[in-house]
Scaffold this motif. Sequence first.
Motif, PDB file in Angstrom:
ATOM      1  N   GLY A   1     108.315 -23.522 -24.884  1.00  0.00           N
ATOM      2  CA  GLY A   1     107.674 -23.039 -26.102  1.00  0.00           C
ATOM      3  C   GLY A   1     106.334 -23.659 -26.409  1.00  0.00           C
ATOM      4  O   GLY A   1     105.529 -23.079 -27.117  1.00  0.00           O
ATOM      5  N   ASP A   2     106.042 -24.878 -25.861  1.00  0.00           N
ATOM      6  CA  ASP A   2     104.766 -25.515 -26.200  1.00  0.00           C
ATOM      7  C   ASP A   2     103.658 -25.178 -25.208  1.00  0.00           C
ATOM      8  O   ASP A   2     102.576 -25.744 -25.261  1.00  0.00           O
ATOM      9  N   ASP A   3     103.894 -24.285 -24.282  1.00  0.00           N
ATOM     10  CA  ASP A   3     102.901 -23.769 -23.331  1.00  0.00           C
ATOM     11  C   ASP A   3     102.549 -24.706 -22.185  1.00  0.00           C
ATOM     12  O   ASP A   3     101.790 -24.334 -21.315  1.00  0.00           O
ATOM     13  N   CYS A   4     103.046 -25.936 -22.165  1.00  0.00           N
ATOM     14  CA  CYS A   4     102.734 -26.856 -21.077  1.00  0.00           C
ATOM     15  C   CYS A   4     103.957 -27.037 -20.181  1.00  0.00           C
ATOM     16  O   CYS A   4     105.085 -27.042 -20.665  1.00  0.00           O
ATOM     17  N   PRO A   5     103.729 -27.213 -18.884  1.00  0.00           N
ATOM     18  CA  PRO A   5     104.858 -27.435 -17.981  1.00  0.00           C
ATOM     19  C   PRO A   5     105.603 -28.717 -18.326  1.00  0.00           C
ATOM     20  O   PRO A   5     105.041 -29.618 -18.949  1.00  0.00           O
ATOM     21  N   GLU A   6     106.859 -28.804 -17.931  1.00  0.00           N
ATOM     22  CA  GLU A   6     107.621 -30.021 -18.157  1.00  0.00           C
ATOM     23  C   GLU A   6     106.904 -31.186 -17.488  1.00  0.00           C
ATOM     24  O   GLU A   6     106.377 -31.070 -16.386  1.00  0.00           O
ATOM     25  N   GLY A   7     106.859 -32.321 -18.202  1.00  0.00           N
ATOM     26  CA  GLY A   7     106.169 -33.494 -17.682  1.00  0.00           C
ATOM     27  C   GLY A   7     104.711 -33.558 -18.096  1.00  0.00           C
ATOM     28  O   GLY A   7     103.988 -34.472 -17.715  1.00  0.00           O
TER      29      GLY A   7
ATOM     30  N   ALA B   1     110.001 -18.988 -22.188  1.00  0.00           N
ATOM     31  CA  ALA B   1     109.727 -19.750 -20.970  1.00  0.00           C
ATOM     32  C   ALA B   1     108.632 -19.023 -20.208  1.00  0.00           C
ATOM     33  O   ALA B   1     108.552 -17.798 -20.229  1.00  0.00           O
ATOM     34  N   LYS B   2     107.787 -19.794 -19.546  1.00  0.00           N
ATOM     35  CA  LYS B   2     106.713 -19.213 -18.749  1.00  0.00           C
ATOM     36  C   LYS B   2     106.732 -19.871 -17.370  1.00  0.00           C
ATOM     37  O   LYS B   2     106.743 -21.091 -17.264  1.00  0.00           O
ATOM     38  N   VAL B   3     106.775 -19.047 -16.327  1.00  0.00           N
ATOM     39  CA  VAL B   3     106.688 -19.543 -14.963  1.00  0.00           C
ATOM     40  C   VAL B   3     105.296 -19.196 -14.468  1.00  0.00           C
ATOM     41  O   VAL B   3     104.911 -18.024 -14.439  1.00  0.00           O
TER      42      VAL B   3
ATOM     43  N   GLY C   1     116.688 -24.244 -26.045  1.00  0.00           N
ATOM     44  CA  GLY C   1     116.220 -24.450 -27.409  1.00  0.00           C
ATOM     45  C   GLY C   1     114.774 -24.038 -27.636  1.00  0.00           C
ATOM     46  O   GLY C   1     114.242 -24.248 -28.720  1.00  0.00           O
ATOM     47  N   SER C   2     114.124 -23.460 -26.656  1.00  0.00           N
ATOM     48  CA  SER C   2     112.736 -23.009 -26.817  1.00  0.00           C
ATOM     49  C   SER C   2     112.703 -21.538 -27.204  1.00  0.00           C
ATOM     50  O   SER C   2     113.704 -20.838 -27.111  1.00  0.00           O
TER      51      SER C   2
ATOM     52  N   ILE D   1     106.576 -14.321 -18.209  1.00  0.00           N
ATOM     53  CA  ILE D   1     107.037 -14.762 -19.523  1.00  0.00           C
ATOM     54  C   ILE D   1     108.473 -14.268 -19.718  1.00  0.00           C
ATOM     55  O   ILE D   1     108.775 -13.096 -19.474  1.00  0.00           O
ATOM     56  N   PHE D   2     109.347 -15.156 -20.192  1.00  0.00           N
ATOM     57  CA  PHE D   2     110.742 -14.820 -20.441  1.00  0.00           C
ATOM     58  C   PHE D   2     111.077 -15.133 -21.888  1.00  0.00           C
ATOM     59  O   PHE D   2     110.898 -16.265 -22.340  1.00  0.00           O
ATOM     60  N   GLN D   3     111.556 -14.143 -22.619  1.00  0.00           N
ATOM     61  CA  GLN D   3     111.961 -14.338 -24.011  1.00  0.00           C
ATOM     62  C   GLN D   3     113.428 -14.736 -24.112  1.00  0.00           C
ATOM     63  O   GLN D   3     113.839 -15.320 -25.095  1.00  0.00           O
ATOM     64  N   ASN D   4     114.225 -14.364 -23.108  1.00  0.00           N
ATOM     65  CA  ASN D   4     115.647 -14.710 -23.110  1.00  0.00           C
ATOM     66  C   ASN D   4     115.812 -16.065 -22.431  1.00  0.00           C
ATOM     67  O   ASN D   4     115.927 -16.163 -21.225  1.00  0.00           O
ATOM     68  N   VAL D   5     115.778 -17.126 -23.229  1.00  0.00           N
ATOM     69  CA  VAL D   5     115.859 -18.482 -22.698  1.00  0.00           C
ATOM     70  C   VAL D   5     117.219 -19.081 -23.043  1.00  0.00           C
ATOM     71  O   VAL D   5     117.866 -18.620 -23.987  1.00  0.00           O
ATOM     72  N   PRO D   6     117.691 -20.069 -22.317  1.00  0.00           N
ATOM     73  CA  PRO D   6     117.009 -20.753 -21.230  1.00  0.00           C
ATOM     74  C   PRO D   6     116.955 -19.908 -19.960  1.00  0.00           C
ATOM     75  O   PRO D   6     117.658 -18.905 -19.854  1.00  0.00           O
ATOM     76  N   ILE D   7     116.121 -20.348 -19.019  1.00  0.00           N
ATOM     77  CA  ILE D   7     116.066 -19.687 -17.717  1.00  0.00           C
ATOM     78  C   ILE D   7     116.597 -20.654 -16.662  1.00  0.00           C
ATOM     79  O   ILE D   7     116.590 -21.868 -16.856  1.00  0.00           O
TER      80      ILE D   7
END
Length: 190
Positions: free
Chosen positions: A147-153, A97-99, A93-94, A107-113
């Motif tokens: 999408g919000d630029d911060c890692p999960e958590g 994604a950024k690793v 739903g983002s 950067i990945f535009q095809n989400v989810p990853i």
Amino acid sequence: MKKQCYLLLFNNCSDVKGHGYYCVESATTAPGSCGLVQVINGVNTGIGAKTLTFIPVSYAGAYPIPPEYSTKYDSGYDGSCCDPPNFTTYCQGSKQAKVSLSNQEYIFQNVPIKVSCEGTTLLIEDSSGAARNVEVPNCNSYKVSCGDDCPEGFCKCHSDSYPGYCCLDCLATAASIRSITNELRSKNGR
């Protein structure tokens, strides 16, 4: 000896091209009747072809199969890859994604990853099926943000310095707030 997953691309003696996967300790070739024969774990199998190419891969699907070899599947010797990676899905739903690693960002535009890590190899697959292997120091050395630029958590907060936000550890922030609240309550006699 540890087993390795191999992708086999072949052109058999009847000029039919195909591919297969092997989970074996070693896969090589030796001269044979129509060109080459498979040598698996040091044993000549007698399975021949005009061309045989073994490509070490992390998991089935990690290496793009050239179109001319994807038309026919012939598993040959083993027919499967080693244990599949244990993927975790991120960023449903983002928008992206950024690793992040210590000195790189992907950067990945095809989400989810989907992300899996074993040893020093990070496997990343986006929703289009494109896969990427990234070498990492260990499996704790990467962060995934959506999408919000911060890692999960982590929580995104405004900041006056570049890039205009900061990421705070949600659990640590909540623990600090509880600690401050408890201290204020004890000082006020509550």
